[in-house]
Design a protein around this motif. Structure first.
Motif, PDB file in Angstrom:
ATOM      1  N   VAL A  54       0.836  -1.209   0.000  1.00  0.00           N
ATOM      2  CA  VAL A  54       0.000   0.000   0.000  1.00  0.00           C
ATOM      3  C   VAL A  54       0.864   1.248   0.000  1.00  0.00           C
ATOM      4  N   ASN A  55       2.010   1.192   0.694  1.00  0.00           N
ATOM      5  CA  ASN A  55       2.961   2.311   0.754  1.00  0.00           C
ATOM      6  C   ASN A  55       2.346   3.574   1.366  1.00  0.00           C
ATOM      7  N   PRO A  56       1.792   3.453   2.595  1.00  0.00           N
ATOM      8  CA  PRO A  56       1.183   4.626   3.228  1.00  0.00           C
ATOM      9  C   PRO A  56       2.235   5.509   3.888  1.00  0.00           C
ATOM     10  N   LYS A  57       1.811   6.682   4.330  1.00  0.00           N
ATOM     11  CA  LYS A  57       2.704   7.517   5.142  1.00  0.00           C
ATOM     12  C   LYS A  57       2.777   6.986   6.571  1.00  0.00           C
ATOM     13  N   VAL A  58       1.650   6.458   7.076  1.00  0.00           N
ATOM     14  CA  VAL A  58       1.566   5.961   8.452  1.00  0.00           C
ATOM     15  C   VAL A  58       0.847   4.621   8.438  1.00  0.00           C
ATOM     16  N   ALA A  59       1.334   3.661   9.216  1.00  0.00           N
ATOM     17  CA  ALA A  59       0.652   2.378   9.376  1.00  0.00           C
ATOM     18  C   ALA A  59       0.301   2.170  10.847  1.00  0.00           C
ATOM     19  N   LEU A  60      -0.949   1.822  11.102  1.00  0.00           N
ATOM     20  CA  LEU A  60      -1.420   1.508  12.447  1.00  0.00           C
ATOM     21  C   LEU A  60      -1.948   0.075  12.429  1.00  0.00           C
ATOM     22  N   PRO A  61      -1.155  -0.898  12.917  1.00  0.00           N
ATOM     23  CA  PRO A  61      -1.620  -2.286  12.913  1.00  0.00           C
ATOM     24  C   PRO A  61      -2.733  -2.487  13.930  1.00  0.00           C
ATOM     25  N   ALA A  62      -3.686  -3.339  13.584  1.00  0.00           N
ATOM     26  CA  ALA A  62      -4.819  -3.577  14.480  1.00  0.00           C
ATOM     27  C   ALA A  62      -5.280  -5.020  14.335  1.00  0.00           C
ATOM     28  N   HIS A  63      -6.479  -5.302  14.822  1.00  0.00           N
ATOM     29  CA  HIS A  63      -6.977  -6.666  14.998  1.00  0.00           C
ATOM     30  C   HIS A  63      -6.024  -7.419  15.918  1.00  0.00           C
ATOM     31  N   ILE A  64      -5.662  -6.763  17.011  1.00  0.00           N
ATOM     32  CA  ILE A  64      -4.799  -7.332  18.034  1.00  0.00           C
ATOM     33  C   ILE A  64      -5.497  -7.182  19.386  1.00  0.00           C
ATOM     34  N   ASN A  65      -5.098  -8.013  20.347  1.00  0.00           N
ATOM     35  CA  ASN A  65      -5.682  -7.955  21.695  1.00  0.00           C
ATOM     36  C   ASN A  65      -7.203  -8.071  21.630  1.00  0.00           C
ATOM     37  N   GLU A  66      -7.681  -9.054  20.893  1.00  0.00           N
ATOM     38  CA  GLU A  66      -9.116  -9.150  20.608  1.00  0.00           C
ATOM     39  C   GLU A  66      -9.903  -9.825  21.727  1.00  0.00           C
ATOM     40  N   LEU A  67      -9.315 -10.716  22.495  1.00  0.00           N
ATOM     41  CA  LEU A  67      -9.905 -11.415  23.642  1.00  0.00           C
ATOM     42  C   LEU A  67     -10.689 -12.664  23.255  1.00  0.00           C
ATOM     43  N   GLY A  68     -11.671 -12.591  22.372  1.00  0.00           N
ATOM     44  CA  GLY A  68     -12.447 -13.801  22.113  1.00  0.00           C
ATOM     45  C   GLY A  68     -13.272 -13.716  20.850  1.00  0.00           C
ATOM     46  N   HIS A  69     -13.650 -14.878  20.332  1.00  0.00           N
ATOM     47  CA  HIS A  69     -14.540 -15.020  19.192  1.00  0.00           C
ATOM     48  C   HIS A  69     -15.764 -15.829  19.626  1.00  0.00           C
ATOM     49  N   VAL A  70     -16.900 -15.555  18.991  1.00  0.00           N
ATOM     50  CA  VAL A  70     -18.106 -16.343  19.249  1.00  0.00           C
ATOM     51  C   VAL A  70     -18.190 -17.446  18.207  1.00  0.00           C
ATOM     52  N   ARG A  71     -18.236 -18.692  18.679  1.00  0.00           N
ATOM     53  CA  ARG A  71     -18.370 -19.838  17.781  1.00  0.00           C
ATOM     54  C   ARG A  71     -19.470 -20.736  18.319  1.00  0.00           C
ATOM     55  N   ASN A  72     -20.439 -21.039  17.464  1.00  0.00           N
ATOM     56  CA  ASN A  72     -21.562 -21.899  17.858  1.00  0.00           C
ATOM     57  C   ASN A  72     -22.232 -21.410  19.138  1.00  0.00           C
TER      58      ASN A  72
ATOM     59  N   PHE B  52      10.536  -3.325  13.683  1.00  0.00           N
ATOM     60  CA  PHE B  52      11.084  -3.860  12.434  1.00  0.00           C
ATOM     61  C   PHE B  52      11.485  -2.694  11.546  1.00  0.00           C
ATOM     62  N   GLU B  53      12.373  -2.957  10.614  1.00  0.00           N
ATOM     63  CA  GLU B  53      12.866  -1.913   9.723  1.00  0.00           C
ATOM     64  C   GLU B  53      11.743  -1.445   8.800  1.00  0.00           C
ATOM     65  N   ARG B  54      11.649  -0.134   8.596  1.00  0.00           N
ATOM     66  CA  ARG B  54      10.544   0.374   7.788  1.00  0.00           C
ATOM     67  C   ARG B  54      10.880   1.759   7.248  1.00  0.00           C
ATOM     68  N   SER B  55      10.163   2.151   6.199  1.00  0.00           N
ATOM     69  CA  SER B  55      10.335   3.476   5.608  1.00  0.00           C
ATOM     70  C   SER B  55       9.161   4.390   5.921  1.00  0.00           C
ATOM     71  N   PHE B  56       8.145   3.864   6.618  1.00  0.00           N
ATOM     72  CA  PHE B  56       6.932   4.616   6.923  1.00  0.00           C
ATOM     73  C   PHE B  56       6.853   4.859   8.437  1.00  0.00           C
ATOM     74  N   ASP B  57       6.046   5.838   8.834  1.00  0.00           N
ATOM     75  CA  ASP B  57       5.785   6.032  10.256  1.00  0.00           C
ATOM     76  C   ASP B  57       4.860   4.915  10.723  1.00  0.00           C
ATOM     77  N   TYR B  58       4.946   4.592  12.011  1.00  0.00           N
ATOM     78  CA  TYR B  58       4.307   3.358  12.467  1.00  0.00           C
ATOM     79  C   TYR B  58       4.112   3.435  13.973  1.00  0.00           C
ATOM     80  N   SER B  59       2.911   3.079  14.442  1.00  0.00           N
ATOM     81  CA  SER B  59       2.672   3.035  15.886  1.00  0.00           C
ATOM     82  C   SER B  59       1.757   1.869  16.217  1.00  0.00           C
ATOM     83  N   VAL B  60       2.118   1.132  17.266  1.00  0.00           N
ATOM     84  CA  VAL B  60       1.245   0.101  17.812  1.00  0.00           C
ATOM     85  C   VAL B  60       0.419   0.764  18.916  1.00  0.00           C
ATOM     86  N   LEU B  61      -0.872   0.883  18.692  1.00  0.00           N
ATOM     87  CA  LEU B  61      -1.745   1.534  19.662  1.00  0.00           C
ATOM     88  C   LEU B  61      -2.386   0.490  20.570  1.00  0.00           C
TER      89      LEU B  61
END
Length: 353
Positions: A265-283, A299-308
């Motif tokens: 995608v080559n964005p200016k900023v990347a914010l990773p998500a879908h983390i610390n989700e806790l649980g899924h509903v199954r059946n 990790f090495e990168r050329s874009f700005d990046y924050s784990v929120l």
């Protein structure tokens, strides 16, 4: 306004707390924090200006508490509520005069505020606390990437629709949920926002929504897209909100896989998500489902990046990143009783960017 938390403590829960901290991850825990320590650490050490090592160690505590003590969620819920109430206070009061401020709410849920608009993606109230209903009054638009129940909350959708506000999602979702449906490739202007829907690959129809504000700031939210091939190449995106498990193997998040997807995608900023989700509903039952975030910090990168972490904010400007001063927690106090710990603190004063 003073925030009050009361944490009940039983002998069984004390045993579980001790056990949880004894079961350490393979990469080792160099600093032991309580959740109260973590709350204060992450309030004080901002994603863009704070001490990265303190943030990493605090994130490890959140990872361990949820993964090792998933079946005892009371203290985790108290922690999440405290962080989300603070975020809601900021969303309501923060005056954004330039750029955009982005808050991570939970899982892959974000709220974005600019000088002209406020909109959200995949907002999910895991604890069914009702606290996110306040967003119905604050948001101009809500986007839902797909129908899976960890990406939207029925109560919030209903309240927004009652107010006549757009709830936007893929054409495969029912009109009983959405009042604006978009097929892959569709474009529309919604509440002043220029929106494009991209096809996303998943077990259920996913739309990756590209949103451009009147100020010209662009966002891409990937939902549960799991394929590199469907990510738009060099899409002129300022802020990418990407699911961190992209390309995962055996339920393990691989930072190299994530970086490869971001580079497409080559964005200016990347914010990773879908983390610390806790649980899924199954059946009809909630089962553990947890993506650890600790490994995502370096990790090495050329874009700005924050784990929120839950409830944390990131400020973006096309020319420079926000460098607001340290976020001070005021008037912290603890009262230890026979069966509870009562924690009080005053939230930071609203800030103007």
């Amino acid at each position: 306004m003073t925030v009050i938390q009361t944490i009940n403590v039983t002998l069984v829960r004390v045993f579980l707390i001790v056990l949880g901290f004894l079961i350490l991850p393979a990469n080792g825990l160099t600093q032991t924090y309580s959740l109260e320590d973590v709350k204060e650490n992450l309030f004080r050490e901002r994603p863009q200006t704070g001490d990265l090592e303190i943030r990493k160690q605090s994130q490890m505590v959140i990872d361990e508490i949820a993964s090792n003590r998933w079946f005892d969620l009371d203290e985790t819920e108290e922690y999440w509520l405290a962080t989300i109430k603070k975020a809601l206070l900021e969303i309501q009061n923060e005056v954004v005069t330039e750029g955009a401020t982005v808050w991570l709410i939970f899982n892959h849920g974000f709220v974005v505020k600019t000088p002209t608009s406020c909109f959200g993606f995949d907002l999910f109230d895991y604890f069914r606390s009702g606290v996110l209903l306040q967003l119905a009054d604050l948001l101009d638009v809500q986007f839902i990437s797909h129908k899976h129940p960890d990406h939207w909350s029925e109560e919030l959708v209903d309240k927004m629709r009652e107010q006549g506000k757009p709830v936007v999602g893929p054409s495969a979702m029912s009109s009983s949920i959405l009042n604006k449906r978009m097929k892959p490739g569709d474009t529309a202007t919604i509440a002043g926002l220029h929106v494009r829907s991209h096809y996303g690959a998943h077990s259920y129809s996913v739309s990756m929504f590209e949103v451009r504000t009147p100020e010209g700031i662009s966002f891409l939210h990937t939902g549960d897209n799991h394929s590199y091939s469907t990510l738009p190449l060099n899409a002129d995106i300022d802020i990418l909100m990407i699911n961190a498990w992209l390309g995962w193997i055996n339920s393990i998040i691989d930072p190299d896989n994530l970086k490869y997807g971001i580079d497409i995608v080559n964005p200016k900023v990347a914010l990773p998500a879908h983390i610390n989700e806790l649980g899924h509903v199954r059946n009809g039952h909630t089962v553990p489902h947890w993506e650890q975030a600790y490994e995502l910090y370096d990790f090495e990168r050329s874009f700005d990046y924050s784990v929120l972490s839950w409830g944390k904010r990131y400020h973006f400007n096309r020319n420079s990143n926000d460098t607001l001063p340290t976020e001070n927690i005021r008037n912290t106090a603890y009262q230890v009783g026979a069966d509870s710990v009562r924690v009080t603190w005053d939230p930071p004063l609203p800030s103007a960017d």
